[in-house]
Motif scaffolding. Structure first.
Motif, PDB file in Angstrom:
ATOM      1  N   VAL A 206       0.921  -1.227   0.074  1.00 13.70           N
ATOM      2  CA  VAL A 206      -0.074  -0.017   0.127  1.00 13.70           C
ATOM      3  C   VAL A 206       0.641   1.094  -0.045  1.00 13.70           C
ATOM      4  O   VAL A 206       0.179   2.459  -0.045  1.00 13.70           O
ATOM      5  CB  VAL A 206      -1.162   0.092   1.096  1.00 13.70           C
ATOM      6  CG1 VAL A 206      -1.963  -1.178   1.053  1.00 13.70           C
ATOM      7  CG2 VAL A 206      -0.144   0.022   2.507  1.00 13.70           C
ATOM      8  N   GLY A 207       2.125   1.263  -0.174  1.00 13.13           N
ATOM      9  CA  GLY A 207       2.849   2.484  -0.164  1.00 13.13           C
ATOM     10  C   GLY A 207       2.936   3.217   1.037  1.00 13.13           C
ATOM     11  O   GLY A 207       2.952   2.685   2.342  1.00 13.13           O
ATOM     12  N   PHE A 208       3.076   4.417   1.038  1.00 19.10           N
ATOM     13  CA  PHE A 208       3.053   5.321   2.211  1.00 19.10           C
ATOM     14  C   PHE A 208       1.905   5.247   3.090  1.00 19.10           C
ATOM     15  O   PHE A 208       2.261   5.477   4.433  1.00 19.10           O
ATOM     16  CB  PHE A 208       3.140   6.872   1.749  1.00 19.10           C
ATOM     17  CG  PHE A 208       4.594   7.295   1.148  1.00 19.10           C
ATOM     18  CD1 PHE A 208       5.455   7.851   1.802  1.00 19.10           C
ATOM     19  CD2 PHE A 208       4.782   7.059  -0.321  1.00 19.10           C
ATOM     20  CE1 PHE A 208       6.564   8.223   1.155  1.00 19.10           C
ATOM     21  CE2 PHE A 208       5.957   7.457  -0.681  1.00 19.10           C
ATOM     22  CZ  PHE A 208       6.928   8.060   0.099  1.00 19.10           C
ATOM     23  N   LEU A 209       0.903   4.683   2.616  1.00 16.46           N
ATOM     24  CA  LEU A 209      -0.315   4.640   3.608  1.00 16.46           C
ATOM     25  C   LEU A 209      -0.085   3.697   4.873  1.00 16.46           C
ATOM     26  O   LEU A 209      -0.691   3.739   5.759  1.00 16.46           O
ATOM     27  CB  LEU A 209      -1.670   4.193   2.899  1.00 16.46           C
ATOM     28  CG  LEU A 209      -1.903   5.267   1.838  1.00 16.46           C
ATOM     29  CD1 LEU A 209      -3.283   4.872   1.062  1.00 16.46           C
ATOM     30  CD2 LEU A 209      -2.325   6.636   2.644  1.00 16.46           C
ATOM     31  N   PHE A 210       1.075   2.650   4.629  1.00 15.72           N
ATOM     32  CA  PHE A 210       1.148   1.784   5.694  1.00 15.72           C
ATOM     33  C   PHE A 210       1.774   2.377   6.838  1.00 15.72           C
ATOM     34  O   PHE A 210       1.665   1.777   8.096  1.00 15.72           O
ATOM     35  CB  PHE A 210       2.270   0.709   5.361  1.00 15.72           C
ATOM     36  CG  PHE A 210       2.355  -0.262   6.264  1.00 15.72           C
ATOM     37  CD1 PHE A 210       1.373  -1.347   6.466  1.00 15.72           C
ATOM     38  CD2 PHE A 210       3.625  -0.641   7.047  1.00 15.72           C
ATOM     39  CE1 PHE A 210       1.613  -2.232   7.332  1.00 15.72           C
ATOM     40  CE2 PHE A 210       3.910  -1.600   7.995  1.00 15.72           C
ATOM     41  CZ  PHE A 210       2.756  -2.396   8.198  1.00 15.72           C
ATOM     42  N   SER A 211       2.102   3.684   6.711  1.00 19.07           N
ATOM     43  CA  SER A 211       2.676   4.287   8.050  1.00 19.07           C
ATOM     44  C   SER A 211       1.656   4.825   8.881  1.00 19.07           C
ATOM     45  O   SER A 211       2.015   5.121   9.999  1.00 19.07           O
ATOM     46  CB  SER A 211       3.647   5.613   7.764  1.00 19.07           C
ATOM     47  OG  SER A 211       2.845   6.360   6.697  1.00 19.07           O
ATOM     48  N   ILE A 212       0.323   4.853   8.549  1.00 22.51           N
ATOM     49  CA  ILE A 212      -0.704   5.381   9.200  1.00 22.51           C
ATOM     50  C   ILE A 212      -1.030   4.481  10.436  1.00 22.51           C
ATOM     51  O   ILE A 212      -1.103   4.835  11.516  1.00 22.51           O
ATOM     52  CB  ILE A 212      -1.971   5.510   8.332  1.00 22.51           C
ATOM     53  CG1 ILE A 212      -1.938   6.440   7.379  1.00 22.51           C
ATOM     54  CG2 ILE A 212      -3.239   5.743   9.354  1.00 22.51           C
ATOM     55  CD1 ILE A 212      -3.089   6.665   6.393  1.00 22.51           C
ATOM     56  N   PRO A 213      -0.897   3.122  10.290  1.00 21.20           N
ATOM     57  CA  PRO A 213      -1.231   2.285  11.680  1.00 21.20           C
ATOM     58  C   PRO A 213       0.119   2.455  12.452  1.00 21.20           C
ATOM     59  O   PRO A 213       0.011   2.351  13.679  1.00 21.20           O
ATOM     60  CB  PRO A 213      -1.302   0.742  11.010  1.00 21.20           C
ATOM     61  CG  PRO A 213      -0.849   0.887   9.656  1.00 21.20           C
ATOM     62  CD  PRO A 213      -1.140   2.219   8.999  1.00 21.20           C
TER      63      PRO A 213
END
Length: 236
Positions: A206-213
């Motif tokens: 999922v790219g950069f969005l994985f840093s949200i969790p």
């Protein structure tokens, strides 16, 4: 308990394990997203020296930026902790956790920025976060633990293995492995490695969005205590 001002070795170990896993995930994700391992300041210093020597100034500037961002992050963490000690003692460790989470959430937006500008912003942001995290756990543990410095942890593991081997070769010499320290070191290295595996998979999917969790985990560590903040900042 994990970010309370009154510390115990057990709470330090649990918090450090969580942070090491997050650091491993962010570090591996940084490689997939940016092509750079952002916790590895030794590599950036080496790259800085090498590229200055061959007059590759653009790469030298990028390396200098990464190192500067890491140092600035560590300095900013120290500022937050020392400020909180004066105005909001109970939140002195919760505050940098929440700030790191907010910055990691900002990093998740790095994918929206295109080209070299977006890459440089994301690199500096992640290096800043790594510096903050390493400084935060260093301050919390009294300089006994660092979560992004795998080289140091592996060195300490090697030292303890050497002490164990020497103690077996010369029984009664008084040299032995510190089993508690070794367990903590192996736990941190394992958490960093496991976090890296999940980070590589997550960022690959999922790219950069994985840093949200990852950001949510940091915020969850500090926000409950931060919501109890009653002191009103007074700068003097």
């Amino acid at each position: 308990m994990l970010v309370a001002p009154s510390r115990s070795p057990g709470s330090d170990a649990v918090l450090a394990t969580i942070l090491a896993a997050i650091a491993g995930a962010a570090n591996a994700g940084g490689f997939f997203a940016l092509g750079q391992y952002t916790s590895h300041m030794t590599g950036y210093l080496a790259a800085l020296a090498d590229n200055i020597a061959i007059a590759n100034l653009w790469i030298a500037v990028i390396s200098a930026l990464a190192v500067s961002a890491f140092v600035a992050g560590a300095g900013f963490s120290a500022i937050l902790i020392n400020w909180a000690r004066g105005y909001a003692v109970r939140q002195q460790y919760a505050l940098p956790m929440v700030v790191q989470g907010a910055l990691l959430a900002c990093f998740s937006m790095g994918g929206l920025l295109t080209g070299e500008v977006g890459r440089i912003f994301s690199l500096a942001c992640l290096c800043f976060i790594m510096g903050m995290q390493n400084a935060t756990i260093t301050k919390i543990s009294g300089a006994r633990i660092r979560t992004t410095h795998a080289t140091g942890m592996l060195t300490d593991i090697g030292i303890e293995m050497g002490r164990a081997a020497y103690g077996r070769l010369r029984p009664g010499c008084g040299v032995a492995c510190d089993r508690h320290k070794m367990r903590i070191l192996l736990q941190l290295v394992g958490a960093f490695l496991l976090g890296g595996i999940f980070g590589a998979i997550g960022f690959g999917l999922v790219g950069f969005l994985f840093s949200i969790p990852l950001a949510a985990a940091l915020i969850a560590l500090g926000l409950p205590d931060l919501l109890k903040l009653s002191a009103i900042p007074r700068w003097s």
